[in-house]
Design a protein around this motif. Structure first.
Motif, PDB file in Angstrom:
ATOM      1  N   ALA A  49     -66.240 -14.253 -39.166  1.00  0.00           N
ATOM      2  CA  ALA A  49     -65.223 -14.938 -38.375  1.00  0.00           C
ATOM      3  C   ALA A  49     -65.842 -15.296 -36.632  1.00  0.00           C
ATOM      4  O   ALA A  49     -65.389 -16.231 -36.055  1.00  0.00           O
ATOM      5  N   VAL A  50     -66.543 -14.227 -36.149  1.00  0.00           N
ATOM      6  CA  VAL A  50     -66.888 -14.154 -34.707  1.00  0.00           C
ATOM      7  C   VAL A  50     -67.896 -15.115 -34.637  1.00  0.00           C
ATOM      8  O   VAL A  50     -67.875 -16.037 -33.694  1.00  0.00           O
ATOM      9  N   ILE A  51     -68.980 -14.849 -35.332  1.00  0.00           N
ATOM     10  CA  ILE A  51     -70.328 -15.773 -35.190  1.00  0.00           C
ATOM     11  C   ILE A  51     -70.000 -17.449 -35.895  1.00  0.00           C
ATOM     12  O   ILE A  51     -70.462 -18.319 -35.265  1.00  0.00           O
ATOM     13  N   GLY A  52     -69.178 -17.103 -36.967  1.00  0.00           N
ATOM     14  CA  GLY A  52     -69.067 -18.429 -37.606  1.00  0.00           C
ATOM     15  C   GLY A  52     -67.976 -19.359 -36.611  1.00  0.00           C
ATOM     16  O   GLY A  52     -68.363 -20.541 -36.446  1.00  0.00           O
ATOM     17  N   GLY A  53     -67.065 -18.496 -36.324  1.00  0.00           N
ATOM     18  CA  GLY A  53     -66.023 -19.330 -35.160  1.00  0.00           C
ATOM     19  C   GLY A  53     -66.968 -19.998 -34.002  1.00  0.00           C
ATOM     20  O   GLY A  53     -66.439 -21.029 -33.336  1.00  0.00           O
ATOM     21  N   ALA A  54     -67.898 -19.164 -33.353  1.00  0.00           N
ATOM     22  CA  ALA A  54     -68.332 -19.678 -32.341  1.00  0.00           C
ATOM     23  C   ALA A  54     -69.334 -20.786 -32.457  1.00  0.00           C
ATOM     24  O   ALA A  54     -69.623 -21.518 -31.669  1.00  0.00           O
ATOM     25  N   ALA A  55     -69.975 -20.693 -33.830  1.00  0.00           N
ATOM     26  CA  ALA A  55     -70.774 -21.773 -34.148  1.00  0.00           C
ATOM     27  C   ALA A  55     -70.121 -23.139 -34.391  1.00  0.00           C
ATOM     28  O   ALA A  55     -70.351 -24.042 -34.079  1.00  0.00           O
ATOM     29  N   LEU A  56     -68.740 -22.896 -35.000  1.00  0.00           N
ATOM     30  CA  LEU A  56     -68.049 -24.070 -35.082  1.00  0.00           C
ATOM     31  C   LEU A  56     -67.544 -24.726 -34.041  1.00  0.00           C
ATOM     32  O   LEU A  56     -67.659 -25.917 -33.735  1.00  0.00           O
ATOM     33  N   LEU A  57     -67.382 -23.892 -33.135  1.00  0.00           N
ATOM     34  CA  LEU A  57     -66.911 -24.390 -31.762  1.00  0.00           C
ATOM     35  C   LEU A  57     -67.931 -25.134 -31.140  1.00  0.00           C
ATOM     36  O   LEU A  57     -67.743 -26.257 -30.153  1.00  0.00           O
ATOM     37  N   THR A  58     -69.210 -24.500 -31.109  1.00  0.00           N
ATOM     38  CA  THR A  58     -70.330 -25.300 -30.577  1.00  0.00           C
ATOM     39  C   THR A  58     -70.464 -26.379 -31.199  1.00  0.00           C
ATOM     40  O   THR A  58     -71.150 -27.531 -30.453  1.00  0.00           O
ATOM     41  N   LEU A  59     -70.429 -26.566 -32.295  1.00  0.00           N
ATOM     42  CA  LEU A  59     -70.725 -27.699 -33.109  1.00  0.00           C
ATOM     43  C   LEU A  59     -69.849 -28.815 -32.619  1.00  0.00           C
ATOM     44  O   LEU A  59     -70.220 -30.113 -32.629  1.00  0.00           O
ATOM     45  N   ILE A  60     -68.514 -28.683 -32.479  1.00  0.00           N
ATOM     46  CA  ILE A  60     -67.649 -29.549 -32.164  1.00  0.00           C
ATOM     47  C   ILE A  60     -67.908 -30.086 -30.763  1.00  0.00           C
ATOM     48  O   ILE A  60     -68.069 -31.237 -30.732  1.00  0.00           O
ATOM     49  N   ALA A  61     -68.112 -29.120 -29.972  1.00  0.00           N
ATOM     50  CA  ALA A  61     -68.514 -29.600 -28.396  1.00  0.00           C
ATOM     51  C   ALA A  61     -69.778 -30.286 -28.539  1.00  0.00           C
ATOM     52  O   ALA A  61     -69.990 -31.364 -27.767  1.00  0.00           O
ATOM     53  N   THR A  62     -70.766 -29.890 -29.219  1.00  0.00           N
ATOM     54  CA  THR A  62     -71.980 -30.680 -29.415  1.00  0.00           C
ATOM     55  C   THR A  62     -71.889 -32.192 -29.701  1.00  0.00           C
ATOM     56  O   THR A  62     -72.457 -33.021 -29.153  1.00  0.00           O
ATOM     57  N   TYR A  63     -71.088 -32.285 -30.757  1.00  0.00           N
ATOM     58  CA  TYR A  63     -70.959 -33.625 -31.286  1.00  0.00           C
ATOM     59  C   TYR A  63     -70.315 -34.460 -30.234  1.00  0.00           C
ATOM     60  O   TYR A  63     -70.688 -35.677 -30.052  1.00  0.00           O
ATOM     61  N   GLN A  64     -69.383 -33.786 -29.516  1.00  0.00           N
ATOM     62  CA  GLN A  64     -68.738 -34.608 -28.315  1.00  0.00           C
ATOM     63  C   GLN A  64     -69.522 -35.003 -27.229  1.00  0.00           C
ATOM     64  O   GLN A  64     -69.607 -36.168 -26.810  1.00  0.00           O
ATOM     65  N   ILE A  65     -70.460 -34.133 -26.880  1.00  0.00           N
ATOM     66  CA  ILE A  65     -71.338 -34.544 -25.652  1.00  0.00           C
ATOM     67  C   ILE A  65     -72.467 -35.314 -26.157  1.00  0.00           C
ATOM     68  O   ILE A  65     -73.051 -36.346 -25.371  1.00  0.00           O
TER      69      ILE A  65
END
Length: 637
Positions: A49-65
């Motif tokens: 939940a913690v590491i996967g949640g952080a990875a998911l948020l990072t993936l979303i932000a990375t796609y946007q940038i």
């Protein structure tokens, strides 16, 4: 090794009870007991939940940038910006998800780890515990006043017969040594405890604090089932100490229980903003960390209880190899000791809900940065420990996070510079002209994709600041803490002021930490100096010496930015102002006057200021009497 004060024939140490403590190797070893009896349930899902949640948020932000950058292809500068953004966003995303878990736990209620609750009856104890207070060139009277307060608090529990106190001195200055010995003798006579209060002066300071504790283990550790490690500024209540020992007795697989020390006794504005942040934001972060770390928690070097046998069997630190300053003594020893004990099959737990554990913060940004420079070298040393055989992957994660903490500052600096260089290059700076009237980096980035750029900015700032806001929200569910922090309105104003001051200090911190990383990589040692505890002020000459270069950097950056474009200077204003105003900001926040004025207004207020625990009151009484050269009164029993 000196065991007796000069001219004194009364033994100040008990008979030796040696305990072997072999030096560990990093080149061999295997993880023992992957799952332990005290491992909480569902650890795999918690970590996912913690590491996967952080990875998911990072993936979303990375796609946007990436979408913002992709127009016309991604060149070298844009590729560097993308890599930096991904690393830094992942860093803050993990902190955010962990804090969110902590927020849910605090608001929704949770089971106490290892049965440790402040409202449970005190357990009866069957084993002996040593309280160790290492010291290095500290003010002896101040140190021993705190120790006396802890002694009296523990005596009030009725279980003093299970405890011994040791002052483990690494002091090197002869005048302080002599004062330390006299002050200890006076304390012993004052409290009448010659059988349970001991002093040892170590003349060989090999391995610094880690060596100080290890030397005690090898000479005296065999007589004690547990040892509780204190710092020179530590204070703990007797109830908390007894509960910690009880938890160790009930859970034979546990090697270490780390409490969450609350920062107290701040008088300067800097110290008070630090203690407010620790009191309001700290529990949210710590509860989240404890939730997903489980039985693989970390060790912070003090205010923690340790099973002596586990420490002796697994905690002997090797000398590190490699170029200076990486080789030699392990400086940030606590992370490594924790990793080795977990490798040896022992559980390590954090209990942020227990309370009764306190420390003091640095009185100024200057003092924090001096301490931080030493930690920087120690944490970067952990690069030599990461490949060690047999470490639990969470232990490696702790080491990587410690290393990463110091690389975030140069990464933020590079991100800002690259984010500025891209629009400047595209505007033709250096090829068409030096000045670009009307140029604005924010306008350039908005033109790429206005909606996505705004969305990425909002997401990044939300993830960065949300742990503070969640900490403040928990006050709605805790009436006593809310009142102790000045109420909802004052605590909200405190949060805003703390955020503003932290933002103004961030460019200075970023510059100094980046310089520190460069110095460590270049082989410059941090040294080992005693810390200042109360007074954070510096004369003007000292401020200029420490921050003159930072101020000059701010002047140069401001002038160059303005010459290129006033809009560019405005866009860089937060960083330029932090650098330009470094001297007045440090002077102002290091002074007691502004801090005490805000205390009257209940800004940066904490509960321990208004309803202080007895151990804090007693320590303050004893220190005040020492300052007035008055003989301390008989102890409160």
């Amino acid at each position: 090794m000196t065991d007796l004060p000069r001219g004194d024939t009364t033994p100040l140490l008990p008979p030796e009870t040696p305990l072997p403590m072999p030096v560990q190797t990093l080149r061999a070893g295997a993880l023992r007991n992957p799952r332990l009896p005290t491992t909480p349930r569902g650890m795999a899902m918690r970590r996912l939940a913690v590491i996967g949640g952080a990875a998911l948020l990072t993936l979303i932000a990375t796609y946007q940038i990436w979408w913002v950058l992709r127009g016309g292809g991604i060149d070298v500068l844009e590729g560097i910006l993308l890599v930096l953004f991904v690393g830094l966003f992942a860093w803050i995303a993990q902190a955010f998800v962990g804090a969110l878990a902590g927020f849910v736990l605090i608001v929704g209620g949770h089971r106490a780890r290892l049965g440790l609750r402040s409202d449970n009856p005190l357990p009866e104890l069957s084993t002996r515990t040593a309280l160790l207070m290492p010291t290095y060139n500290e003010d002896p009277e101040r140190l021993l006043a705190g120790l006396q307060a802890i002694h009296e608090s523990l005596q009030a529990t009725g279980r003093m017969d299970r405890f011994d106190f040791f002052v483990l001195s690494d002091t090197t200055k002869p005048a302080i040594q002599a004062h330390e010995e006299r002050a200890f003798r006076a304390l012993r006579d004052r409290i009448g405890d010659h059988a349970q209060l001991f002093y040892r002066l170590r003349t060989d300071n090999r391995e610094r604090k880690a060596g100080n504790v290890a030397e005690w283990v090898r000479r005296f550790g065999g007589a004690y089932r547990q040892m509780l490690i204190l710092d020179a500024d530590s204070l703990m209540t007797g109830d908390t100490i007894v509960r910690l020992v009880g938890a160790m007795e009930r859970n034979p697989d546990v090697a270490l229980v780390q409490t969450l020390p609350m920062i107290v006794n701040g008088n300067t504005m800097f110290a008070r903003m630090q203690q407010f942040a620790g009191r309001v934001y700290g529990p949210v972060i710590a509860h989240g960390i404890a939730w997903w770390h489980g039985a693989e928690s970390n060790y912070w070097g003090h205010n923690a209880i340790i099973r002596t046998r586990a420490f002796a069997e697994e905690g002997g630190l090797p000398e590190l190899r490699g170029p200076r300053p990486f080789r030699g003594t392990v400086l940030s020893h606590d992370f490594v000791e924790a990793a080795l004990m977990r490798r040896g099959g022992w559980a390590l737990h954090m209990v942020p809900n227990l309370g009764g554990s306190y420390e003091e913060g640095p009185p100024s940004l200057t003092d924090m940065l001096v301490r931080d420079r030493r930690w920087c070298q120690g944490n970067l040393q952990h690069g030599a420990v990461l490949p060690a055989k047999g470490l639990h992957w969470v232990s490696r994660w702790h080491l990587m996070m410690g290393i990463g903490h110091y690389f975030t500052s140069p990464m933020w600096a590079m991100l800002m510079l690259v984010g500025l260089a891209i629009p400047l290059v595209n505007a033709g700076l250096g090829t068409a002209a030096f000045t670009l009237p009307g140029f604005s980096p924010s306008a350039y980035w908005r033109e790429q994709d206005p909606e996505r750029f705004l969305w990425v900015f909002i997401l990044t700032m939300s993830v960065l600041l949300a742990p503070k806001f969640m900490g403040w929200l928990t006050l709605f569910f805790d009436r006593e803490t809310r009142r102790g922090c000045g109420g909802i309105v004052r605590s909200f104003l405190s949060m805003l002021l703390e955020t503003l001051l932290a933002a103004l200090m961030a460019p200075v911190t970023m510059y100094v930490q980046s310089r520190g990383v460069a110095e460590v990589l270049a082989g410059k040692d941090s040294g080992w100096d005693a810390q200042r505890r109360d007074d954070g002020t510096l004369p003007l000459s000292g401020l200029v010496r420490s921050y003159g270069g930072v101020t000059l950097l701010g002047v140069i950056a401001g002038v160059v930015a303005y010459l290129i474009s006033p809009s560019l200077a405005a866009w860089m204003a937060p960083v330029i102002l932090g650098l330009l105003l470094s001297i007045p900001i440090v002077a102002f926040t290091s002074a007691r006057g502004p801090g005490l004025f805000l205390r009257k207004l209940k800004i940066f207020s904490i509960p321990e200021e208004h309803t202080p625990p007895a151990v804090l009151v007693r320590a303050a009484e004893l220190r005040a009497q020492v300052a007035e050269h008055v003989e301390p009164p008989e102890p409160h029993l």
